[in-house]
Design an enzyme around this catalytic site. Structure first.
Site, PDB file in Angstrom:
ATOM      1  N   GLU A  22      28.586 -39.856  24.370  1.00  0.00           N
ATOM      2  CA  GLU A  22      28.100 -39.508  23.044  1.00  0.00           C
ATOM      3  C   GLU A  22      28.005 -40.701  22.101  1.00  0.00           C
ATOM      4  OE1 GLU A  22      27.217 -36.346  22.692  1.00  0.00           O
ATOM      5  OE2 GLU A  22      27.969 -35.992  24.696  1.00  0.00           O
ATOM      6  N   ASP A  63      16.451 -34.783  16.407  1.00  0.00           N
ATOM      7  CA  ASP A  63      16.319 -33.839  17.517  1.00  0.00           C
ATOM      8  C   ASP A  63      15.958 -32.440  17.032  1.00  0.00           C
ATOM      9  OD1 ASP A  63      18.641 -33.084  16.305  1.00  0.00           O
ATOM     10  OD2 ASP A  63      19.837 -32.984  18.127  1.00  0.00           O
TER      11      ASP A  63
END
Length: 278
Positions: free
Chosen positions: A63, A81
């Site tokens: 991440e 996103d």
């Protein structure tokens, strides 16, 4: 959950959906070897504090390109996103509900905190990519709040409630720490729903290919089926097309038969090498 790496994206909304645990295989009249999953009961699970810290480091390597997951409380950005802001230790998102839940919980714990004033805006942008009522002031205040131990605990609690505990609880009956981590990493990226591209759907697809250890199948065979089912889902989306967190991380541990996820651990994510030595 967010993925800061350019080839990855945030997970789906953290809406808990109960997935039935597998039923243990029935015994026979004659004595028979216990199924492979039965030996797991004596092993240390992912909810052991040290194992949990290892899990957080593994997730953070993908991440945040760092093993220092405790530095991520302050993290916040829009990774473009379609889910608005992504923030905190597992990428709570303004567009998917878990950020709203987090700030609401923080406000219950500490009324009048620096983020409480954004609750109306967070409710309005939930389900969208909008920053309306948030923007740079919210980013600054998030970073300030991240210094507060109460907010840090609120992040830990939301992680456990929406991601970690559901994953571990669904794996415990059949899988040791590695399998529990495979569930956790999947639920973080794909969300805990029952759709075909969520954790629940991935688990169902895997169980069509191989029985769980609690059903009498060996752990390695089932985990291979689970990771293969996850890869199938990942490859359907460009944002998930780099499957290294499966190929050069979890599969490496599986091939080494490190079902208890014991250090030393060495792996690669997105081409970067990592190690946990103890």
């Amino acid at each position: 959950m967010r993925l800061k790496h350019p080839t990855a994206r945030l997970a789906l909304a953290a809406l808990l959906v109960a997935v039935p645990r597998s039923v243990a295989a029935a015994g026979t009249v004659h004595a028979a070897p216990a199924p492979a999953g039965a030996t797991r009961l004596a092993a240390v699970g992912l909810d052991d504090p040290h194992k949990k810290d290892i899990a957080m480091q593994l997730v953070s390597s993908a991440e945040n390109s760092s093993l220092d997951w405790k530095s991520q409380y302050k993290y916040i950005e829009d990774i473009k996103d379609g889910r608005g802001y992504t923030a905190g230790i597992i990428g709570f998102c303004s567009g998917t509900g878990d950020m709203l839940d987090l700030v609401a919980d923080y406000t219950d714990l500490k009324p009048g905190n620096i983020l409480a004033k954004y609750l109306p805006a967070l409710r309005k942008v939930n389900g969208t990519e909008s920053h309306a009522g948030l923007a740079s002031a919210f980013e600054k205040d998030w970073a300030t709040a991240a210094k507060d131990s109460v907010f840090q605990q609120a992040q830990n609690d939301e992680r456990d409630r929406s991601y970690f505990n559901p994953a571990v609880n669904q794996a415990k009956a059949s899988l040791r720490a590695l399998g529990q981590f495979a569930y956790y990493d999947a639920i973080v990226m794909h969300g805990p729903g029952d759709s075909s591209d969520s954790f629940g759907g991935i688990r169902k697809a895997a169980m069509k290919k191989a029985k769980t250890p609690a059903q009498g199948r060996d752990e390695a065979t089932y985990l291979k089926a689970f990771l293969a089912a996850r890869k199938t889902v990942m490859l359907k989306e460009e944002a998930h097309s780099d499957t290294s967190r499966v190929d050069t991380e979890q599969t490496v541990f599986l091939n080494a038969k490190n079902f208890d996820l014991n250090p030393p651990l060495k792996w690669k994510v997105y081409g970067d090498s990592y190690a946990i030595n103890s």
